[in-house]
Design an enzyme around this catalytic site. Structure first.
Site, short mmCIF file in Angstrom:
data_model
loop_
_atom_site.label_atom_id
_atom_site.label_comp_id
_atom_site.label_asym_id
_atom_site.label_seq_id
_atom_site.Cartn_x
_atom_site.Cartn_y
_atom_site.Cartn_z
N LYS A 17 -34.44 159.18 86.68
CA LYS A 17 -35.20 158.21 87.52
C LYS A 17 -36.32 157.52 86.59
O LYS A 17 -36.60 156.26 86.73
CB LYS A 17 -36.21 158.99 88.24
CG LYS A 17 -36.15 158.50 89.77
CD LYS A 17 -37.14 159.46 90.69
CE LYS A 17 -35.95 159.79 91.73
NZ LYS A 17 -36.84 160.83 92.69
N THR A 104 -49.12 164.05 101.76
CA THR A 104 -49.58 164.55 103.19
C THR A 104 -49.45 166.00 103.09
O THR A 104 -48.46 166.64 102.99
CB THR A 104 -48.62 163.85 104.05
OG1 THR A 104 -48.66 162.46 104.01
CG2 THR A 104 -49.12 164.37 105.74
N PHE A 138 -51.40 155.57 103.75
CA PHE A 138 -51.04 155.20 105.32
C PHE A 138 -49.79 154.14 105.20
O PHE A 138 -49.96 153.28 106.08
CB PHE A 138 -52.29 154.55 106.05
CG PHE A 138 -53.17 155.78 105.99
CD1 PHE A 138 -53.13 156.60 106.64
CD2 PHE A 138 -54.36 155.40 105.23
CE1 PHE A 138 -54.30 157.64 107.09
CE2 PHE A 138 -55.58 156.29 105.37
CZ PHE A 138 -55.32 157.53 106.22
N LEU A 139 -49.32 153.86 103.86
CA LEU A 139 -48.53 152.67 103.83
C LEU A 139 -47.19 153.15 104.83
O LEU A 139 -46.78 154.26 104.79
CB LEU A 139 -47.99 152.38 102.49
CG LEU A 139 -47.13 153.44 101.59
CD1 LEU A 139 -45.66 153.30 101.75
CD2 LEU A 139 -47.67 153.14 100.18
N GLU A 141 -42.91 152.23 105.04
CA GLU A 141 -41.85 152.00 104.24
C GLU A 141 -41.34 150.40 104.56
O GLU A 141 -41.53 150.05 105.92
CB GLU A 141 -40.91 152.81 104.33
CG GLU A 141 -40.85 154.08 103.89
CD GLU A 141 -39.59 155.10 103.84
OE1 GLU A 141 -38.47 154.73 104.07
OE2 GLU A 141 -40.05 156.47 103.73
N LYS A 193 -55.03 161.94 108.03
CA LYS A 193 -53.55 161.23 107.92
C LYS A 193 -52.42 161.91 108.68
O LYS A 193 -51.83 161.53 109.58
CB LYS A 193 -53.00 162.10 106.64
CG LYS A 193 -51.71 161.68 106.36
CD LYS A 193 -51.28 160.30 106.26
CE LYS A 193 -49.84 160.09 106.32
NZ LYS A 193 -49.19 159.33 105.24
N GLY A 242 -36.69 152.81 122.61
CA GLY A 242 -35.50 152.79 121.96
C GLY A 242 -34.98 154.20 121.40
O GLY A 242 -35.29 155.40 122.15
N CYS A 249 -41.56 160.95 107.53
CA CYS A 249 -42.93 161.23 107.72
C CYS A 249 -43.15 161.84 109.27
O CYS A 249 -43.63 162.65 109.38
CB CYS A 249 -43.73 160.15 107.46
SG CYS A 249 -43.63 159.40 105.82
N LYS A 252 -41.43 165.33 110.28
CA LYS A 252 -41.85 166.47 109.70
C LYS A 252 -43.34 166.64 109.80
O LYS A 252 -43.84 167.74 109.78
CB LYS A 252 -41.40 166.57 108.26
CG LYS A 252 -41.75 165.40 107.36
CD LYS A 252 -42.96 166.16 106.28
CE LYS A 252 -43.34 165.14 105.32
NZ LYS A 252 -44.78 165.17 104.77
#
Ligand code: UGA
Length: 456
Positions: A17, A104, A138-139, A141, A193, A242, A249, A252
């Site tokens: 990575k 988190t 708090f972003l 994806e 959170k 839907g 996130c 879980k």
């Protein structure tokens, strides 16, 4: 952080990575991030390493953003990675520094890690004062760059004015732009959170519970959401009915929260979240059931029920109808603008259809490779057209723009049977019905006669 003007050294324990990042290559899809990565690898403000010695001797502030996934076979969060990161930093920091947790975590973790940090450093006899702070993330994806550069609030759990002062320097730009700043204790920061994610999950399951009613008695789930959403106390966002929520996130986090409050002896406190989880998972059953109804109705004029769709083993009725059916499965990521397939409703449904004998052609603009690693036996195609050609049934499960913009007439010429299930309520029924499609959607009663003539 480099874009905000800081010198940044990124650490990961995976050398592959780090090599890729050093070349300016991201290991996942995130709009806007490749450009920023390249810009700052080239500017020299962003470097990468696998060495804790190097970061320990260099940085003033250390952010921890490692994962806290669900423990295999349990609902609680797995804290091994965050514990390892804190311990490694504690053993290698050689100057005054602040460690800032962004992962988190269950409430109480930061206090435990503060003690672990102090003990580890006392045992090792290291110089420098190292403090801990907790600063939840708090972003979303798909919007990670925007949410990071212009967050809607900043929450920091701190135990000293010094720690808060340092974090105010880190976030100085956002603060001058008026971003709300909430400095609080560890427990509140941790709970903010999980409370936010539990609330969002509840909002989605709330509207999806009403879907179960409108699917039975009729009514329009979208109009219902619009109407209650006009009440500013409720708000329209996250009321899209839907296939439900997925990702790394929300699912879980609501499970880990229940596990944590049970540990605290508060078994009943978050019991409603188990219900939210159930409602959410039932959406996937509903997609399978709707597929059986739509196909059986097309075949012999009777919309048959799939029977028990909750079991991992498909019901005989499901196998009978789906076996050999060609399904164009549009979208496999847990949401658009991401290549993430963790706990993806779409991938779960794809796998269930496959298990029932369907010939599934999966197409996702970004998610095929990750999905294929998880479920290699599904059929994957690299274009929308290839998925559609010869299909008996189209199921849209992730609302990518490419799918929203499909032309019903053109699609009608590619498929074998004009049957469509909109699992995200993003395709207006009328143009599809006008092009001769049977249009079915989650949150809507399946009434084929109406579907073919009047619109739903
Ligand atoms: C979520 C939160 O929104 C972020 O604020 C949080 O920082 C992040 O988790 C995290 O804990 O790290 P994310 O998982 O990226 O972000 O995805 P969301 O945009 O929240 O969507 C979650 C799921 O809900 C998706 O599967 C989406 O399709 C579904 N959803 C969303 C609906 O089914 N209906 C809606 O109205 C909205």
């Amino acid at each position: 952080m480099a874009e905000l003007g800081f010198e940044v050294l990124g650490l990961d324990i995976d050398p592959a990575k780090i090599e890729a990042l050093t070349r300016g290559e991201l290991p996942f899809h995130e709009p806007g991030l490749p450009e920023l990565l390249l810009k700052h690898v080239q500017s020299g403000r962003l470097r990468f390493t696998t060495s804790y010695e190097e970061v320990g001797a260099w940085a003033d502030v250390h952010f921890i953003g490692v994962g806290t996934p669900q423990k295999p076979g349990e609902t609680a969060a797995d804290l091994r990675f965050v514990d390892a990161a804190v311990t490694s930093l504690a053993e290698h920091i050689t100057q005054d520094a602040l460690i800032v947790g962004k992962s988190t975590v269950p409430v109480g973790t930061a206090a435990r890690l503060r003690d672990l940090l102090a003990e580890t450093r006392a045992t090792a006899g290291l110089d420098g004062t190292v403090e801990l702070a907790w600063n939840p993330e708090f972003l979303r994806e798909g919007y990670a760059v925007k949410d990071t550069l212009t967050p809607d609030r900043l929450v920091v759990g701190v135990e000293s004015a010094h720690a808060e002062g340092l974090l105010r320097q880190v976030y100085a730009k956002s603060l001058t732009e008026g971003t709300p700043w909430i400095a609080t204790d560890f427990a509140t920061a941790e709970l903010v959170k999980v409370a936010a994610n539990a609330f969002l999950a509840t909002k989605i399951s709330f509207i999806n519970a009403f879907s179960e009613i409108t699917e039975t008695v009729g009514g329009d789930i979208g109009t219902l959401a619009d109407a209650i959403g006009h009440d500013p106390r409720i708000g329209r966002r996250f009321l899209n009915a839907g296939a439900g929520f997925g990702g790394g996130c929300l699912p879980k986090d609501i499970r880990a929260l229940q596990a944590r409050v049970s540990e605290l002896g508060l078994d009943r406190t978050m019991r409603f979240l188990a219900e939210m989880d159930d409602i959410n998972l039932r959406r996937r059953d509903r997609v399978v059931d709707l597929a059986v109804q739509v196909l059986s109705h097309h075949r012999d004029g009777i919309a048959r029920s799939a029977g028990d769709t909750a079991s991992p083993v498909p019901s005989p009725a499901t196998v009978e109808v789906l076996n050999g059916t060609k399904v164009a499965l549009l979208g496999v990521t847990f949401k658009p603008h991401s290549d993430d397939v963790r706990d993806s409703p779409a991938l779960d449904v794809a796998n269930r259809l496959f298990t029932a004998g369907a010939d599934v052609a999966v197409y996702d603009p970004q998610g095929n490779a990750n999905a294929a690693r998880r479920f290699p036996r599904l059929g994957y195609v690299d274009s929308l057209e290839k998925a559609l050609v010869g299909a008996d049934l189209i199921i849209l499960l992730t609302e990518w723009d490419e799918f929203r913009q499909m032309d019903p007439e053109y699609v009608g010429r590619l498929v074998d049977q004009k049957l469509l299930i909109d699992g995200r309520n993003v395709l207006a029924p009328r143009p599809w019905q006008d092009a001769g499609f049977t249009h079915a959607a989650l949150g809507h009663r399946f009434s084929p006669a109406q579907s073919a003539t009047e619109g739903s």
